[in-house]
Design a protein around this motif. Structure first.
Motif, short mmCIF file in Angstrom:
data_model
loop_
_atom_site.label_atom_id
_atom_site.label_comp_id
_atom_site.label_asym_id
_atom_site.label_seq_id
_atom_site.Cartn_x
_atom_site.Cartn_y
_atom_site.Cartn_z
N LEU A 4 4.20 1.44 -8.35
CA LEU A 4 5.12 1.26 -7.25
C LEU A 4 5.26 -0.22 -6.95
CD1 LEU A 4 3.84 4.10 -4.90
CD2 LEU A 4 5.80 4.15 -6.44
N ASP A 5 6.49 -0.68 -6.81
CA ASP A 5 6.78 -2.05 -6.44
C ASP A 5 6.23 -2.27 -5.03
OD1 ASP A 5 8.06 -4.36 -5.33
OD2 ASP A 5 9.70 -4.14 -6.76
N ARG A 7 6.96 -4.26 -2.70
CA ARG A 7 8.01 -4.42 -1.68
C ARG A 7 8.56 -3.07 -1.26
NH1 ARG A 7 11.77 -7.89 -5.24
NH2 ARG A 7 11.03 -6.21 -6.56
N GLY A 8 8.77 -2.19 -2.22
CA GLY A 8 9.25 -0.85 -1.91
C GLY A 8 8.22 -0.05 -1.14
N LEU A 9 6.96 -0.22 -1.50
CA LEU A 9 5.89 0.48 -0.80
C LEU A 9 5.80 0.02 0.65
CD1 LEU A 9 3.61 2.51 -0.91
CD2 LEU A 9 2.13 0.71 -1.79
N GLU A 10 5.90 -1.29 0.87
CA GLU A 10 5.87 -1.82 2.23
C GLU A 10 7.07 -1.32 3.03
OE1 GLU A 10 3.52 -3.45 3.97
OE2 GLU A 10 2.28 -3.16 2.20
N ALA A 11 8.25 -1.29 2.41
CA ALA A 11 9.45 -0.80 3.10
C ALA A 11 9.28 0.66 3.48
CB ALA A 11 10.68 -1.00 2.22
N ALA A 12 8.74 1.46 2.57
CA ALA A 12 8.52 2.87 2.85
C ALA A 12 7.49 3.04 3.97
CB ALA A 12 8.06 3.61 1.59
N ARG A 39 0.61 2.93 4.75
CA ARG A 39 0.80 2.56 3.33
C ARG A 39 0.27 3.68 2.43
NH1 ARG A 39 -1.38 -1.67 4.88
NH2 ARG A 39 -0.35 -3.59 5.27
N ARG A 43 2.57 5.82 -0.05
CA ARG A 43 2.26 5.90 -1.48
C ARG A 43 2.19 7.36 -1.94
NH1 ARG A 43 0.42 2.62 -5.29
NH2 ARG A 43 -0.05 0.95 -3.83
N LEU A 46 5.73 8.78 -2.11
CA LEU A 46 6.47 8.25 -3.26
C LEU A 46 5.92 8.79 -4.58
CD1 LEU A 46 6.99 4.60 -2.01
CD2 LEU A 46 8.72 6.40 -2.20
#
Length: 116
Positions: A4-5, A7-12, A39, A43, A46
């Motif tokens: 997982l990127d 940045r995408g994880l933080e946004a999610a 987080r 994760r 996702l």
């Protein structure tokens, strides 16, 4: 398999935080423990999505059962496309490949029947 990127994880995680704590909350306003929990939960969500959208094949039989045009990503990040040739798999970088243990586990990243 697919990482997982961050940045995408933080946004999610931020979206999850806002959904749980309200629209005015953000990751900076919650405690470290809650931020870590968000987080971890993001994760898990996702990862569950990817398990369905981009499943991992773990046997040669599953690999051979993929339709022509399917693209897989190997552990080393390289990709292979299922061909109609007798060899079964092709890579722009490595020529034709036979499905074998070197291809598994592999993440299915594109299937022709799912394209728009």
């Amino acid at each position: 398999m697919t990482t997982l990127d961050p940045r995408g994880l933080e946004a999610a995680a931020e979206v999850l935080c806002r959904q749980i704590m309200g629209p005015r909350s953000n990751m900076g306003n919650v405690g470290i423990q809650n931020a870590t929990r968000f987080r971890d939960e993001a994760r898990a969500i996702l990862d569950a999505y990817l398990d369905v959208a981009q499943p991992t094949v773990t046997t040669v039989e599953e690999l051979e059962g993929l339709e022509e045009g399917t693209v897989i990503e190997l552990l080393d990040g390289t990709t292979r496309i299922r061909t109609g040739w007798s060899s079964g798999w092709a890579s722009a970088a490595a020529g034709d490949d036979h499905p074998d243990d070197a291809h598994i586990p592999a993440r299915v990243i594109w299937r022709p029947h799912e394209s728009p």
